[in-house]
Motif scaffolding. Structure first.
Motif, PDB file in Angstrom:
ATOM      1  N   GLU A   1      -5.106  -5.706  -1.951  1.00  0.00           N
ATOM      2  CA  GLU A   1      -4.399  -4.751  -1.087  1.00  0.00           C
ATOM      3  C   GLU A   1      -5.348  -4.228  -0.003  1.00  0.00           C
TER       4      GLU A   1
ATOM      5  N   HIS B   1       1.878  -4.347  -1.344  1.00  0.00           N
ATOM      6  CA  HIS B   1       2.058  -4.438  -2.795  1.00  0.00           C
ATOM      7  C   HIS B   1       2.653  -5.780  -3.242  1.00  0.00           C
TER       8      HIS B   1
ATOM      9  N   HIS C   1      -5.670  -6.795  -7.933  1.00  0.00           N
ATOM     10  CA  HIS C   1      -4.552  -6.268  -7.143  1.00  0.00           C
ATOM     11  C   HIS C   1      -5.053  -5.318  -6.050  1.00  0.00           C
TER      12      HIS C   1
HETATM   13 MN   LIG Z   1       0.233  -2.180  -5.521  1.00  0.00          MN
END
Ligand SMILES: [Mn+2]
Ligand SMILES: [Mn+2]
Ligand SMILES: [Mn+2]
Ligand SMILES: [Mn+2]
Lengths: 215, 215
Positions: free
Chosen positions: A81, A96, A77
């Motif tokens: 990002e 996000h 993740h």
């Molecule tokens: Mn996030």
DNA sequence: TTCAATATTTAGACAAAACTAAAAATATGT
DNA sequence: ACATATTTTTAGTTTTGTCTAAATATTGAA
């Protein structure tokens, strides 16, 4: 491992970090915007797979393999990002949602090459630490801006609240990670703080100041 | 639109391109490694959504919106394959599997920024054309190496077979896209061809030569 | 043209992940 | 301590996408 299973492990990981002791069913349901009965079902499955410790009515905790898996999803993740902001010109309030999808792509080579392509970053665009290939997290010795003494000066390294509205507020007021911030004065009445960034003086509510991590 | 629905549309698109007329149930089932009964179910659903033309026992074809959707998935697939090769040092035989996952990520901004980041490439690592933002494909005027006359010289611009084993064969024999290839001689007996790439002379079977697109 | 082979669809089942409603266990306040 | 409130689990249903087995339609060869 399905996407849903990964999302549950991530939720338990985040809740373990923000609470003490076992994580309860309702907390997971709230966090995941689902129903407690759905949580019970999934928690049973993950417990059978050895990823969660679970006894009926007693809440859950991550096992060692469960923690490892959660950290691997968080690693993905945060690397995605970072990629979106650094390479594709996304702003920090847009990444996000897309990273929630990208974190489930299965390919060890992909994520390790991405890590290398980004220069092995230590933190994501919100200042959150990125676990390395082995799941190791760098310790963060930070303090909230709201807790710093008058006249202290430190660098903003992260945000606690990562909501779009908070990130927009910071953008609007030109407060960014890496900024050197000096505490000029604290109002005893409402715990707001007067600060200085470069030449600019700003007055921040306690709500704002208690969501900025400083080092 | 689910991943499975997207995969069916892509399958119909590819089958329409390699056949004439309507695409039949069994062909889709073979292509997708699933059962004909599953195909019937999905084809009904996609037809109700206006993405496929379908009449029982008569095969299917893509509608205009169905074609548009298929091209958008193909655009994503090929842009991601290009990203993996150009930026993350994947080889051309490793990218397909990962792109099969990445092609389902939903974010128009993501894919358009990726396109820009890659410099708006016209073809993927296998030489397949990448549809633009509007789904437009550049016409490919290519001919198979096996059909070129003796003494002709042209550039290899794509592969018809994209299997790992074929791509490995080309790597082993140092045949790559962009190579200038001259046809030295053709064997009438087995339709194999003698070619020259730079200083190197090679003898290719008809099977190999009929899987290389030249321009 | 007729019937057997092939292709396709239908019927019924299953697994995953969600839900609602109801039951059961636990926690709490007086 | 005990009744009530809260939390958690269970039971039963739904949706999506798959499967097997059986039924039906189409094709094509004699
Ligand atoms: Mn996030
Ligand atoms: Mn983040
Ligand atoms: Mn591919
Ligand atoms: Mn390709």
């Amino acid at each position: 491992m399905t996407q849903s299973e990964e999302n549950y492990l991530k939720a338990v990981y985040h809740l373990e970090g923000s609470q003490m002791g076992k994580v309860n069913t309702n907390a997971i349901a709230d966090y995941m915007r689902t129903k407690p009965s759905s949580v019970t079902d999934m928690v049973k499955k993950l417990s059978e797979k050895g990823l969660l410790n679970y006894k009926r009515y007693q809440g859950v905790s991550l096992t060692v393999p469960g923690t490892k898996k959660a950290l691997s999803v968080i690693r993905k993740h945060r690397l995605w990002e970072t990629f979106l902001v650094e390479k594709l010109d996304f702003s920090w309030d847009e990444v996000h949602e897309v990273a929630e999808q990208l974190e489930h792509i299965e390919s060890e080579k992909l994520i390790d090459q991405l890590d290398s392509f980004l220069g092995f970053p230590k933190a994501d665009p919100h200042g959150d630490p990125i676990p390395d290939k082995n799941g190791e997290l760098e310790e963060q010795h930070t303090r909230l801006l709201s807790l710093l003494p008058v006249n202290s000066s430190s660098i903003c390294v992260g945000v606690r609240d990562t909501s779009v509205s908070f990130l927009n507020y910071l953008d609007k007021n030109k407060i960014a990670l890496g900024d050197q911030i000096q505490v000029l004065e604290k109002e005893a009445f409402d715990d707001s703080v007067h600060i200085q960034i470069g030449e600019r003086k700003l007055h921040l509510s306690n709500r704002i100041a208690s969501n900025l991590f400083m080092k």
